[in-house]
Design an enzyme around this catalytic site. Structure first.
Site, PDB file in Angstrom:
ATOM      1  CB  THR A 170       9.145  -7.549   0.130  1.00 48.67           C
ATOM      2  OG1 THR A 170       9.074  -7.016  -1.179  1.00 48.67           O
ATOM      3  CG2 THR A 170       9.755  -6.521   1.060  1.00 48.67           C
ATOM      4  NE  ARG A 216       6.436  -1.313  -8.664  1.00 48.89           N
ATOM      5  CZ  ARG A 216       6.505  -1.986  -7.527  1.00 48.89           C
ATOM      6  NH1 ARG A 216       7.648  -2.463  -7.116  1.00 48.89           N
ATOM      7  NH2 ARG A 216       5.433  -2.188  -6.804  1.00 48.89           N
ATOM      8  CB  VAL A 217      10.673   3.176  -7.293  1.00 44.16           C
ATOM      9  CG1 VAL A 217      10.986   3.149  -5.807  1.00 44.16           C
ATOM     10  CG2 VAL A 217      11.955   3.366  -8.097  1.00 44.16           C
ATOM     11  N   GLY A 218       8.792   0.682  -5.963  1.00 39.94           N
ATOM     12  CA  GLY A 218       7.637   0.368  -5.110  1.00 39.94           C
ATOM     13  C   GLY A 218       7.693   1.090  -3.784  1.00 39.94           C
ATOM     14  CG  ASP A 219       5.810  -0.946  -0.580  1.00 37.75           C
ATOM     15  OD1 ASP A 219       6.261  -1.610  -1.541  1.00 37.75           O
ATOM     16  OD2 ASP A 219       5.485  -1.457   0.504  1.00 37.75           O
ATOM     17  N   GLY A 243       3.047  -2.796  -3.800  1.00 41.60           N
ATOM     18  CA  GLY A 243       3.667  -1.553  -3.362  1.00 41.60           C
ATOM     19  C   GLY A 243       2.934  -0.278  -3.706  1.00 41.60           C
ATOM     20  CB  THR A 287       5.628  -7.635   2.393  1.00 39.78           C
ATOM     21  OG1 THR A 287       5.606  -8.404   1.178  1.00 39.78           O
ATOM     22  CG2 THR A 287       4.816  -8.361   3.452  1.00 39.78           C
TER      23      THR A 287
HETATM   24  N1  ASP Z   1       6.132  -4.300  -1.787  1.00 41.22           N
HETATM   25  C1  ASP Z   1       7.021  -4.780  -2.806  1.00 41.22           C
HETATM   26  C2  ASP Z   1       6.935  -3.858  -3.983  1.00 41.22           C
HETATM   27  O1  ASP Z   1       5.848  -3.478  -4.373  1.00 41.22           O
HETATM   28  C3  ASP Z   1       6.713  -6.164  -3.235  1.00 41.22           C
HETATM   29  C4  ASP Z   1       6.688  -7.177  -2.130  1.00 41.22           C
HETATM   30  O2  ASP Z   1       6.259  -6.877  -1.024  1.00 41.22           O
HETATM   31  O3  ASP Z   1       7.106  -8.313  -2.360  1.00 41.22           O
HETATM   32  O4  ASP Z   1       7.940  -3.540  -4.553  1.00 41.22           O
END
Ligand code: ASP
Length: 361
Positions: free
Chosen positions: A227, A255-258, A281, A278
């Site tokens: 990220t 799926r949705v992350g942070d 998530g 990063t």
């Molecule tokens: N934080 C991101 C997610 O979980 C992944 C990443 O940091 O590369 O979607």
């Protein structure tokens, strides 16, 4: 005559009291008064290109140079905006665009693949002055998701759009570039997906401490979180934060992350700081990591370094999460904290001092 003596006496008393005051206020007190913070000379910018099991022994010198080159181009793009009096919101978009356009990072071109072999992108942006935000999740045709997040913030009544709706909105914005989904394809990420699917049932330590991991597995671990993010303080004293990602390899079911969740992967508030995260998530959402750091500063008066350390090394680690954050406060102090082996990161201050790092140092 009587009046004359009274006036003389009062004058004498005044003289004595002034003398006394002088004695109680040594001249040194005046010279020690600190100059108020001036953002015009204290502005700054910090970027990250993802955290993970980034160990020197797993990187070739050429790879290291390639990453550092993009990080440098990225931070200089944002810094130039700040130097010319532009806003932190503008600067973070410029910096993030450079990393989104590079296939090296898990954002824009080079984003990781979902289980179905698609690239679904998430991004968010926050303005520390107004606490306004813009966020998008699961878009497949937006070349620079961070710019669309900005449009959500500035050109809509809402703060978050997902999937097809977000893309419909994107099409209504004249300066948002839409691309064919194949634009995001990179062989490296496709191979990573194939390997992830193959070994789905093999338990790999998420931190990459698995000494039996072969070269390909190490590559997957190293680039697990790629990220990109940026935080900045501009000459007007305003903070902003932005983050852009393809999420996690082999993600499923929308799926949705942070990253697009305000307070988890991104947060900015002029009262405290701007943060971009990063890592894994799900844990950053559960720990409300970015807002936690800002809240510790705002409510407890804790320094940015202390707040970042506490949330990443204590709270997030105890929860089982891995990754890191970059942050800048309203005085230009910064933090780049992570509990993984490394984090692609860079910082540039108003004097133009540049620092680019990858590993733990
Ligand atoms: N934080 C991101 C997610 O979980 C992944 C990443 O940091 O590369 O979607």
């Amino acid at each position: 005559m009587k009046h004359f003596f009274s006036i003389l006496f009062v004058g004498f008393l005044l003289f004595l009291s002034c003398k006394n005051q002088e004695a109680r206020q040594p001249a040194t007190e005046i010279t020690t008064i600190e100059k108020p913070f001036d953002p015009a000379t204290g502005y700054g910018i910090v970027i990250h290109g993802g955290a993970g099991t980034i160990l020197k022994e797993n990187m070739t010198p050429e790879q290291e140079v390639a990453y550092k080159e993009v990080l440098e181009t990225s931070i200089k793009a944002g810094h130039a905006v700040l130097e010319n009096g532009g806003t932190s919101l503008e600067a973070i978009q410029k910096s993030i665009n450079v990393m989104e356009d590079s296939p090296l990072f898990n954002a824009g071109k080079g984003a990781v693949f979902t289980n179905e072999g698609k690239n679904e992108l998430d991004a968010s942006i926050m303005d520390g002055a107004s606490l306004n935000v813009g966020s998008i999740a699961g878009v497949t045709r937006v070349k620079n998701p961070i710019n669309l997040a900005y449009k959500v913030m500035t050109n809509s009544k809402h703060v978050m759009f997902i999937g097809a709706g977000a893309e419909k909105f994107a099409a209504s914005q004249s300066d948002i570039t839409l691309v064919d989904p194949s634009y995001f394809y990179t062989e490296r990420r496709m191979n990573a997906l194939k390997r992830a699917v193959e070994r789905e049932k093999v338990e790999l330590d998420h931190d990459g401490d698995n000494k039996t991991a072969n070269l390909e597995q190490r590559e997957d671990l190293r680039s697990k979180y790629g990220t990109v993010g940026c935080v900045a303080l501009d000459k007007h004293g305003n903070l902003a934060a932005g983050t852009s990602t393809g999420g996690m390899t082999n993600k499923r079911f929308g799926r949705v992350g942070d990253v697009p969740i305000i307070g988890a992967g991104t947060y900015a508030n002029n009262a405290s700081c701007a943060v971009s995260a990063t890592g894994w998530g799900e844990y950053f959402i559960r720990g409300v990591v970015s807002h936690d750091i800002a809240a510790m500063m705002e409510y407890k008066g804790v320094s940015i370094e202390e707040a970042a350390k506490e949330v990443i090394q204590n709270k997030l680690t105890k929860l089982g999460g891995s990754g890191g954050i970059i942050a800048i406060d309203n005085k230009g102090n910064i933090a780049m904290e992570f509990n993984s082996a490394g984090m692609y990161r860079a910082h540039m201050n108003a004097k133009g001092d540049l620092e680019i790092k990858i590993y733990k140092e």
